[in-house]
Design an enzyme around this catalytic site. Structure first.
Site, PDB file in Angstrom:
ATOM      1  CB  SER A 139      -0.963  -0.042   1.191  1.00 52.81           C
ATOM      2  OG  SER A 139      -1.879   0.998   1.117  1.00 52.81           O
ATOM      3  CG  HIS A 140       0.132   3.614   3.273  1.00 51.29           C
ATOM      4  ND1 HIS A 140      -0.772   2.573   3.335  1.00 51.29           N
ATOM      5  CD2 HIS A 140       0.607   3.774   4.521  1.00 51.29           C
ATOM      6  CE1 HIS A 140      -0.857   2.137   4.582  1.00 51.29           C
ATOM      7  NE2 HIS A 140      -0.027   2.854   5.324  1.00 51.29           N
TER       8      HIS A 140
ATOM      9  CG  ASP B 124      -2.453   4.059  -1.584  1.00 48.43           C
ATOM     10  OD1 ASP B 124      -3.172   3.957  -2.592  1.00 48.43           O
ATOM     11  OD2 ASP B 124      -2.378   3.177  -0.712  1.00 48.43           O
TER      12      ASP B 124
ATOM     13  CG  ASP C 225      -2.562  -0.323  -2.730  1.00 51.43           C
ATOM     14  OD1 ASP C 225      -2.428   0.791  -2.194  1.00 51.43           O
ATOM     15  OD2 ASP C 225      -3.298  -1.210  -2.245  1.00 51.43           O
TER      16      ASP C 225
ATOM     17  CG  ASP D  62      -5.901   0.940  -1.318  1.00 51.89           C
ATOM     18  OD1 ASP D  62      -4.972   1.760  -1.202  1.00 51.89           O
ATOM     19  OD2 ASP D  62      -5.980  -0.107  -0.645  1.00 51.89           O
ATOM     20  NE  ARG D  63      -3.924   4.011   3.112  1.00 52.81           N
ATOM     21  CZ  ARG D  63      -3.424   4.152   4.319  1.00 52.81           C
ATOM     22  NH1 ARG D  63      -2.827   5.270   4.658  1.00 52.81           N
ATOM     23  NH2 ARG D  63      -3.509   3.173   5.202  1.00 52.81           N
TER      24      ARG D  63
ATOM     25  CE  LYS E  53      -7.402   1.766   1.855  1.00 55.31           C
ATOM     26  NZ  LYS E  53      -7.316   0.927   3.051  1.00 55.31           N
TER      27      LYS E  53
HETATM   28  C1  G1P Z   1      -4.075   1.212   8.272  1.00 57.31           C
HETATM   29  C2  G1P Z   1      -5.263   2.134   8.409  1.00 57.31           C
HETATM   30  C3  G1P Z   1      -6.534   1.399   8.073  1.00 57.31           C
HETATM   31  C4  G1P Z   1      -6.429   0.797   6.682  1.00 57.31           C
HETATM   32  C5  G1P Z   1      -5.181  -0.060   6.589  1.00 57.31           C
HETATM   33  C6  G1P Z   1      -4.954  -0.576   5.178  1.00 57.31           C
HETATM   34  O1  G1P Z   1      -4.190   0.140   9.173  1.00 57.31           O
HETATM   35  O2  G1P Z   1      -5.325   2.677   9.701  1.00 57.31           O
HETATM   36  O3  G1P Z   1      -7.617   2.286   8.159  1.00 57.31           O
HETATM   37  O4  G1P Z   1      -7.545   0.012   6.400  1.00 57.31           O
HETATM   38  O5  G1P Z   1      -4.029   0.709   6.962  1.00 57.31           O
HETATM   39  O6  G1P Z   1      -4.814   0.459   4.254  1.00 57.31           O
HETATM   40  P1  G1P Z   1      -3.426   0.103  10.576  1.00 57.31           P
HETATM   41  O7  G1P Z   1      -1.968   0.321  10.291  1.00 57.31           O
HETATM   42  O8  G1P Z   1      -3.971   1.250  11.371  1.00 57.31           O
HETATM   43  O9  G1P Z   1      -3.755  -1.236  11.171  1.00 57.31           O
HETATM   44 ZN    ZN Z   2      -3.235   1.345  -0.367  1.00 56.86          ZN
END
Ligand code: G1P
Ligand code: ZN
Length: 540
Positions: free
Chosen positions: A113-114, A277, A279, A281-282, A376
């Site tokens: 992800s990010h 982000d 991938d 999704d954000r 998302k």
């Molecule tokens: C974090 C975000 C959560 C999101 C997840 C995946 O998880 O807080 O809302 O769904 O990344 O993108 P966390 O690191 O808080 O468990």
């Molecule tokens: Zn992501």
């Protein structure tokens, strides 16, 4: 081509977190690490024989190697077909869409992800179900169990598949279908939104900057915004995916997308700014001179759903993760919509969406999405905003002003303490948890605690219960504090402190509006002393 059986043994710690298994890239590259987990995915879903999967990722370092390994393992397990995005690329929402559209048995998404990418950064893998959504907890638990007992896996001896051009080839008895990663997704977006109205908006001189952060959405945004909607060339910045995201942190928030923020707050700001982000999704939404927090963005879209063709038949209901601000609750109450509060993580929205109880969901962590996929969807949120801007003719600032005027304002912020000693973080949470029952009625930094509990969720669709989903404290005068430990980090612990304050006044400085709640959180949890930090590492 022959199937070989490789002896292996369990590797500790292969427990999927909030969003799949996320570890250091080097760990994933270690002997058997990826293979053990992929074999455990197949074990958890009752094998791969005869099945069709989607495979793709965000293009970070090790993405393509991992795709090749998965293909050979799927072939060895007798999978019928694997659909792969060209170059091994698929944004997470595009993968979710392909899984659904093609009626497959699920998909494997490679992404952290990010989190930053690169040999010394992070990598991740997760399995999505046939509905296109992340595997629920009872499935990820099976994967984890399988990782603890694995003794061998099967893999096909084969040359690498050519991922560089679309078309179909065979790997053993399995079909490998390489598809354009953007085409089906872009077609879906055209179905959901009023592209004509958005085209007219751009034709009328409306300007935009989209920061793809050197990540996977670049090709999607370029095709859709510049190609199909007529935004000026160059609207998309940093649009070529790179293995290490240009050395950056592909997280669309005011800290990591600072160049975009600076541009939007500057004298020559375009009308609208957005980012997504690693991938895809954000999302981040920002207007000329105004940043729109994710919780407010969700609430605004809920309030303007009538302008979005996707919701033509009614929005029905909305869901937010528990730590997300209660702004959207105000809309739900006023408009008579169903409202659900779920644990952190997109996987908890899946049942509600499948069951038709909600059509729009969001998380404070820059996640917004709807019932078109089961993830998302960053670009979707951007297009939803564009659709609202086009339909109303209002600016981002005007839309937010009208919104706050009508529903009141919930000031919101999240403080992250990253790389905290895991034991210290665990003790902080553990001690506060133990004191929760005795807190109501007591004072914290001059505010009375009205309620305090640990969030647990009973899924209304399948009846499953998820416990230990964050500590929450409600304060007199419209304040709320939530504390939880991240389930996506790869080093130490990350403590997240979510702070909100509801006010009738809409023109307060957010930091000032939240000062009292911040003090109360400190008084309740002793964050500074316990983490040894003067303040949070990241404030969003
Ligand atoms: C974090 C975000 C959560 C999101 C997840 C995946 O998880 O807080 O809302 O769904 O990344 O993108 P966390 O690191 O808080 O468990
Ligand atoms: Zn992501």
């Amino acid at each position: 081509m022959s199937v070989i059986t490789v002896e292996t043994s369990p590797i500790g710690g292969q427990k999927p977190g909030t969003s799949g298994l996320r570890k250091k890239t080097r760990q994933f590259m270690a002997h058997h690490y990826l293979e053990n987990f992929v074999a455990s995915i197949f074990a958890a879903i009752g094998g791969a024989a005869g099945k069709t999967f989607v495979v793709g990722g965000d293009g970070r370092y090790f993405n393509e190697r991992a795709v090749q390994v998965i293909l050979r393992m799927a072939a060895a397990e007798g999978a019928a077909r694997v659909i792969v995005g060209r170059g091994g690329l698929l944004s997470t929402p595009a993968a979710s869409n392909l899984i659904r559209r093609r009626g497959t048995d699920g998909g494997i998404i490679l992404s952290a992800s990010h989190n930053p990418g690169g040999e010394d950064e992070d990598f991740g893998i997760k399995f999505n179900m046939p509905n296109g959504g992340p595997a629920p907890e009872h499935v990820t638990a099976k994967m984890f169990e399988a990782t603890k007992t694995i003794s061998s896996y099967r893999i096909l001896e084969a040359h690498d598949a050519d991922l560089s051009t679309t078309g179909e080839a065979r790997m053993g008895d399995m079909a490998v279908e390489i598809v354009d990663p953007v085409a089906d997704y872009a077609a879906l977006m055209e179905e959901l939104f009023d592209f004509d109205a958005i085209r007219s908006l751009f034709a009328g001189g409306f300007t935009m900057r989209f920061d793809a952060m050197h990540a996977v959405t670049g090709p999607y945004a370029t095709e859709i915004l510049e190609g199909r909607l007529g935004a000026a060339r160059g609207t998309v910045a940093n649009g070529t995916p790179s293995q290490d995201f240009g050395g950056g942190h592909p997280d669309p928030n005011p800290i990591w997308a600072k160049p975009l923020m600076d541009e939007m707050m500057g004298p020559d700001a375009p009308d609208f700014g957005a980012a997504s982000d690693g991938d895809g999704d954000r999302n981040m939404i920002v207007g000329k001179g105004i940043y729109v927090g994710p919780s407010d963005s969700l609430a605004l879209l809920a309030s303007r759903a009538a302008a979005i063709p996707q919701f033509r038949d009614g929005l029905v209901g909305v869901a937010r993760s528990m730590p997300t601000s209660t702004a959207v609750d105000r809309v739900a109450r006023a408009e008579g919509l169903g409202l659900y509060e779920t644990p952190t993580g997109w996987k908890f929205f899946g049942n509600l969406l499948d069951d038709g109880r909600v059509r729009l969901c969001g998380e404070e962590s820059a996640g917004t999405g709807a019932d078109h996929v089961r993830e998302k969807d960053g670009l979707w949120a951007v297009l939803a905003w564009l659709n609202v801007l086009a339909a109303t003719g209002l600016s981002v600032a005007d839309l937010m002003a009208e919104f706050w005027d009508r529903y009141g304002r919930v000031y919101y912020s999240r403080h992250d303490y990253e790389g905290v000693d895991a034991e210290a973080a665990g003790a902080l949470v553990g001690d506060l948890r133990a004191r929760l029952p005795s807190l109501p009625g007591t004072e914290a930094a001059g505010r009375t605690v009205e309620a305090a509990d640990e969030f647990a969720y009973d899924d209304p669709v399948d009846g499953s219960r998820s416990e230990g989903q964050g500590l929450r404290v409600v304060l007199s005068g419209g304040g709320r504090i939530v504390l939880r430990l991240s389930g996506t980090g790869t080093e130490g612990a990350t403590l997240r402190v979510y702070l909100e304050q509801a006010e009738d006044r809409v023109d307060l400085d957010p930091a000032e509006a939240l000062a009292g709640v911040v003090d109360a959180a400190e008084a309740l949890a002793g964050i500074r002393a316990r983490t040894g930090r003067d303040g949070p590492d990241v404030v969003t």
